[in-house]
Design a protein around this motif. Structure first.
Motif, PDB file in Angstrom:
ATOM      1  N   SER A  57      -2.243  76.499  66.551  1.00 24.59           N
ATOM      2  CA  SER A  57      -2.255  76.146  68.210  1.00 24.59           C
ATOM      3  C   SER A  57      -1.923  74.644  68.152  1.00 24.59           C
ATOM      4  O   SER A  57      -1.189  74.212  69.173  1.00 24.59           O
ATOM      5  N   ASP A  58      -2.323  73.947  67.334  1.00 22.40           N
ATOM      6  CA  ASP A  58      -1.947  72.320  67.611  1.00 22.40           C
ATOM      7  C   ASP A  58      -2.244  71.606  66.127  1.00 22.40           C
ATOM      8  O   ASP A  58      -3.460  71.888  65.535  1.00 22.40           O
ATOM      9  N   LYS A 138      14.250  74.900  67.106  1.00 21.71           N
ATOM     10  CA  LYS A 138      13.250  75.470  67.982  1.00 21.71           C
ATOM     11  C   LYS A 138      12.981  77.068  67.770  1.00 21.71           C
ATOM     12  O   LYS A 138      14.025  77.694  67.587  1.00 21.71           O
ATOM     13  N   GLY A 140      11.108  79.938  68.931  1.00 24.08           N
ATOM     14  CA  GLY A 140      10.161  80.603  69.958  1.00 24.08           C
ATOM     15  C   GLY A 140       9.855  79.444  71.076  1.00 24.08           C
ATOM     16  O   GLY A 140      10.835  78.659  71.312  1.00 24.08           O
ATOM     17  N   ASN A 141       8.622  78.897  71.015  1.00 26.27           N
ATOM     18  CA  ASN A 141       8.173  78.014  72.075  1.00 26.27           C
ATOM     19  C   ASN A 141       7.682  76.622  71.063  1.00 26.27           C
ATOM     20  O   ASN A 141       7.147  75.774  71.565  1.00 26.27           O
ATOM     21  N   GLN A 142       8.102  76.916  69.726  1.00 23.08           N
ATOM     22  CA  GLN A 142       7.412  75.932  68.815  1.00 23.08           C
ATOM     23  C   GLN A 142       8.722  75.087  68.131  1.00 23.08           C
ATOM     24  O   GLN A 142       9.584  75.611  67.731  1.00 23.08           O
ATOM     25  N   MET A 143       8.575  73.600  68.058  1.00 26.48           N
ATOM     26  CA  MET A 143       9.372  72.987  67.211  1.00 26.48           C
ATOM     27  C   MET A 143       9.237  72.861  65.927  1.00 26.48           C
ATOM     28  O   MET A 143       7.996  72.658  65.543  1.00 26.48           O
ATOM     29  N   THR A 144       9.928  73.242  64.866  1.00 29.29           N
ATOM     30  CA  THR A 144       9.655  73.199  63.479  1.00 29.29           C
ATOM     31  C   THR A 144      10.696  72.301  62.980  1.00 29.29           C
ATOM     32  O   THR A 144      11.685  72.101  63.389  1.00 29.29           O
TER      33      THR A 144
END
Length: 158
Positions: A57-58, A138, A140-144
């Motif tokens: 989540s964070d 990117k 989904g909604n997450q930067m990896t």
């Protein structure tokens, strides 16, 4: 009468056998290896944490309750290896179990999600790839910052 007792004992045994709990070992997160870079240059002494939990989540928060984790550091060439994470399954779930894991990178004051993955069934035994702090992806909604998911999917397609 003896036949009736035998049948009754068999029926009782079959009915209660589903209630017996047997611990079963399982892999929660694979062994993850790779190299940590910053714009192509190795990053030494960065902290790499593998967490077995459904979703990050964070990255700056504590590990989710019930999660397992392992921590390592990169060597002088930016290389690392962490995991696997194992657990014990004591409750039988009908159908495939939902599992997830993610990689947290801490380099200096920077804290990022390297990659995350979740799915049903089982996890691969090993995955490897490269992480570059200067090259975000990117998903989904997450930067990896690691290519582990792409490499794992290519490996599974073969």
């Amino acid at each position: 009468m003896a036949l009736f007792r035998t049948i009754a004992a068999f029926a009782l045994g079959a009915a209660t056998s589903a209630c017996v709990v047997f611990p079963v070992p399982r892999v929660l997160a694979p062994e993850v290896s790779g190299v940590l870079l910053n714009d192509g240059m190795p990053v030494a002494n960065a902290e790499i944490e593998l967490v077995a939990a459904l979703a990050p989540s964070d990255a700056s928060k504590d590990n989710p309750p019930g999660s397992r984790h392992a921590v390592t550091r990169t060597d002088a060439d930016g290389k690392f290896k962490v995991g696997p994470l194992s657990g014990i399954k004591t409750v039988h779930v009908y159908g495939d179990e939902l599992l997830g894991y993610y990689l947290v990178i801490r380099a200096g004051s920077t804290e990022l999600i390297g990659f995350s993955d979740s799915g049903t069934g089982s996890v691969p035994s090993k995955i490897s790839g490269a992480c570059d702090l200067a090259k975000a992806h990117k998903v989904g909604n997450q930067m990896t910052y690691c290519d582990h998911n792409r490499l794992k999917k290519l490996k599974n397609d073969r």
